[in-house]
Motif scaffolding. Structure first.
Motif, short mmCIF file in Angstrom:
data_model
loop_
_atom_site.label_atom_id
_atom_site.label_comp_id
_atom_site.label_asym_id
_atom_site.label_seq_id
_atom_site.Cartn_x
_atom_site.Cartn_y
_atom_site.Cartn_z
N LYS A 170 -3.91 -4.09 12.49
CA LYS A 170 -2.89 -3.08 12.16
C LYS A 170 -1.53 -3.44 12.71
CE LYS A 170 -5.99 0.90 11.67
NZ LYS A 170 -6.27 2.28 12.10
N GLN A 171 -1.50 -4.09 13.87
CA GLN A 171 -0.22 -4.43 14.48
C GLN A 171 0.59 -5.35 13.59
OE1 GLN A 171 0.78 -2.81 17.22
NE2 GLN A 171 2.77 -3.69 16.74
N VAL A 172 -0.09 -6.27 12.91
CA VAL A 172 0.58 -7.19 12.00
C VAL A 172 1.20 -6.42 10.83
CG1 VAL A 172 0.22 -9.08 10.37
CG2 VAL A 172 -0.86 -9.15 12.63
N TRP A 173 0.45 -5.50 10.27
CA TRP A 173 0.92 -4.74 9.12
C TRP A 173 2.05 -3.79 9.52
CZ3 TRP A 173 -1.66 -4.66 4.11
CH2 TRP A 173 -2.72 -5.57 4.02
N ILE A 174 1.91 -3.12 10.67
CA ILE A 174 2.92 -2.17 11.11
C ILE A 174 4.23 -2.87 11.45
CG2 ILE A 174 3.53 -0.59 13.00
CD1 ILE A 174 0.60 0.34 12.96
N SER A 175 4.15 -4.02 12.12
CA SER A 175 5.38 -4.76 12.45
C SER A 175 6.10 -5.18 11.18
CB SER A 175 5.07 -5.98 13.32
OG SER A 175 4.24 -6.89 12.62
N GLN A 176 5.33 -5.46 10.13
CA GLN A 176 5.94 -5.83 8.86
C GLN A 176 6.63 -4.64 8.20
OE1 GLN A 176 6.06 -8.84 8.10
NE2 GLN A 176 6.57 -9.03 5.93
N GLU A 198 2.00 6.93 -0.38
CA GLU A 198 0.77 6.91 -1.17
C GLU A 198 0.01 5.64 -0.85
OE1 GLU A 198 2.02 7.31 -5.22
OE2 GLU A 198 2.06 9.51 -5.12
N ASN A 199 -1.28 5.69 -1.06
CA ASN A 199 -2.12 4.54 -0.71
C ASN A 199 -2.01 3.41 -1.73
OD1 ASN A 199 -3.22 5.83 1.60
ND2 ASN A 199 -4.57 7.02 0.27
N THR A 200 -2.26 2.20 -1.25
CA THR A 200 -2.24 1.02 -2.10
C THR A 200 -3.60 0.33 -2.04
OG1 THR A 200 0.12 0.64 -1.77
CG2 THR A 200 -1.19 -1.25 -2.45
N GLU A 251 3.87 -9.48 2.65
CA GLU A 251 5.17 -8.88 2.32
C GLU A 251 5.12 -8.20 0.96
OE1 GLU A 251 9.08 -7.61 2.12
OE2 GLU A 251 7.77 -8.12 3.80
N SER A 252 4.43 -8.80 0.00
CA SER A 252 4.37 -8.21 -1.34
C SER A 252 3.65 -6.88 -1.32
CB SER A 252 3.69 -9.18 -2.31
OG SER A 252 2.31 -9.32 -2.00
N VAL A 253 2.66 -6.72 -0.44
CA VAL A 253 1.93 -5.46 -0.33
C VAL A 253 2.75 -4.43 0.44
CG1 VAL A 253 -0.12 -4.34 0.63
CG2 VAL A 253 -0.32 -6.57 -0.48
N ILE A 254 3.38 -4.87 1.52
CA ILE A 254 4.12 -3.97 2.39
C ILE A 254 5.43 -3.50 1.76
CG2 ILE A 254 5.42 -3.91 4.57
CD1 ILE A 254 2.47 -3.67 4.97
N TYR A 255 6.02 -4.31 0.91
CA TYR A 255 7.37 -4.06 0.39
C TYR A 255 7.55 -2.64 -0.13
CZ TYR A 255 11.59 -4.56 -2.47
OH TYR A 255 12.83 -4.38 -3.02
N GLY A 256 6.65 -2.22 -1.00
CA GLY A 256 6.79 -0.90 -1.60
C GLY A 256 6.73 0.21 -0.58
N HIS A 257 5.86 0.07 0.41
CA HIS A 257 5.74 1.10 1.45
C HIS A 257 7.02 1.16 2.28
CE1 HIS A 257 1.39 1.95 0.97
NE2 HIS A 257 1.35 0.70 0.53
N ARG A 258 7.54 -0.01 2.68
CA ARG A 258 8.76 -0.04 3.48
C ARG A 258 9.93 0.57 2.71
NH1 ARG A 258 10.13 -5.03 3.41
NH2 ARG A 258 8.82 -5.80 5.11
N MET A 259 10.09 0.18 1.45
CA MET A 259 11.21 0.65 0.66
C MET A 259 11.13 2.16 0.44
SD MET A 259 13.07 -1.96 0.28
CE MET A 259 14.26 -1.36 -0.91
N THR A 260 9.94 2.68 0.22
CA THR A 260 9.77 4.12 0.04
C THR A 260 10.10 4.88 1.31
OG1 THR A 260 8.07 3.80 -1.65
CG2 THR A 260 8.14 5.94 -0.57
N ALA A 297 -12.53 -2.86 -3.19
CA ALA A 297 -11.29 -3.32 -2.58
C ALA A 297 -11.03 -2.50 -1.32
CB ALA A 297 -10.13 -3.18 -3.55
N THR A 298 -9.98 -2.85 -0.62
CA THR A 298 -9.55 -2.12 0.57
C THR A 298 -8.32 -1.27 0.22
OG1 THR A 298 -10.42 -3.73 2.13
CG2 THR A 298 -8.56 -2.38 2.89
N VAL A 299 -8.26 -0.07 0.77
CA VAL A 299 -7.17 0.85 0.51
C VAL A 299 -6.37 1.05 1.79
CG1 VAL A 299 -6.53 3.17 -0.25
CG2 VAL A 299 -8.52 2.03 -1.26
N VAL A 300 -5.04 0.93 1.71
CA VAL A 300 -4.19 1.09 2.89
C VAL A 300 -3.05 2.08 2.59
CG1 VAL A 300 -4.67 -1.22 3.75
CG2 VAL A 300 -2.67 -0.85 2.30
N GLY A 301 -2.61 2.77 3.63
CA GLY A 301 -1.47 3.68 3.54
C GLY A 301 -0.83 3.81 4.91
#
Length: 292
Positions: free
Chosen positions: A6-12, A79-81, A97-106, A265-269
């Motif tokens: 999670k730390q990797v994803w959150i820092s991103q 929303e979840n991805t 980055e491609s997965v995180i991008y939408g969450h960060r921008m929102t 698949a895996t779901v993240v939010g």
């Protein structure tokens, strides 16, 4: 795979969360005062008087009655991805980055919109001036912003003794257009963000933002967050002193459901805590568009 890092994803998520040209970069950062996603402040009762050539002693002692304030940070939820092969995504920067991008921008967009609404004054007062544009018809029935309007706002800030370096004017896109059409040569450069610093005009550092607060033109009052526009609604630019507005970041949480058997698949939010507010409702202002 039992869990994601999670730390990797959150820092991103937090990487470049405040773009270089964001007005939020110029608010006081009070993140260090956040505890358990709340910020504890004190509402100062008054500023002390200054005595000049005083001959009366002892100097009076006046107790300042500060009112404690505890403000809970707003909760922003994405929303979840759905993510295929999260192990590969986690190990590859571009995929992550491609997965995180939408969450960060929102999260960034919603945080900025809420902050811009909060920094705009609620009503026209001595400490929170709201002026109305006086230019010609912009073709849509609104009066254009002209330099004289900004100079009038400058005078209001002068009367409040706001330090020049701390003054920021965040222009609505319609007002950017007004100024460029008024004088293309003069204002094209002023409304460009160059060398990592805003350009100055009439004592203000000039910035831009596309989602400024809406106002009731007749009452010169700000519409509540999320309110529906009507025939009396107008748009505007807002201004502030960097010493009189604040922002604070709280916790960022990631939620995941690993290897969902139905989705294969895996779901993240993500959740993020954030707040931005005026500190004393002083030295914040607006220039709203008048109607023809």
């Amino acid at each position: 795979m039992s869990t994601l890092n999670k730390q990797v994803w959150i820092s991103q998520i937090m990487e470049n969360f405040y773009p270089e040209a964001s007005f939020l970069n110029y608010a006081k950062d009070m993140t260090e005062h956040v505890e358990n996603d709340k910020i504890n402040l004190a509402d100062c009762g008054f500023d002390p008087d200054v005595l000049i050539n005083n001959t009366t002693y002892p100097i009076p002692i006046v107790q300042r009655a500060d009112m404690p304030l505890s403000i809970e940070l707003d909760l922003y939820e994405t929303e979840n991805t759905l993510v295929r092969s999260p192990e590969a995504v986690e190990l590859a920067y571009n995929k992550l980055e491609s997965v995180i991008y939408g969450h960060r921008m929102t999260l960034r967009a919603k945080s900025g919109q809420k902050a811009a609404h909060a920094f705009a004054p609620n009503s026209d007062t001595e400490n929170t001036p709201i002026l109305v544009t006086t230019g010609d018809n912009n073709g849509d029935g609104f009066k254009r912003l002209i330099p004289e309007d900004i100079l009038k706002l400058k005078k209001k800030y002068d009367l409040l003794d706001v330090p020049y370096d701390n003054r920021y004017l965040v222009l609505d896109p319609n007002h950017v257009e007004d100024l460029i059409l008024y004088d293309l040569k003069a204002f094209k450069d002023i409304t460009d963000f160059k060398n990592g610093q805003p350009t100055r005009f009439a004592g203000f550092n000039i910035l831009q933002y596309t989602k400024t607060a809406k106002y009731n033109l007749l009452a010169k009052t700000k519409l509540p967050w999320g309110a529906v526009s009507d025939a009396n609604t107008t748009y505007g630019s807002f201004s502030f002193s960097s010493e009189e507005v604040m922002k604070a970041d709280g916790s960022v949480k990631m939620f995941e459901r690993i290897d969902d058997p139905e989705l294969r698949a895996t779901v993240v939010g993500f959740d993020k805590r954030f707040i931005a507010l005026p500190i004393r409702n002083k030295a914040i202002g607006a220039i709203i568009a008048g109607k023809i």
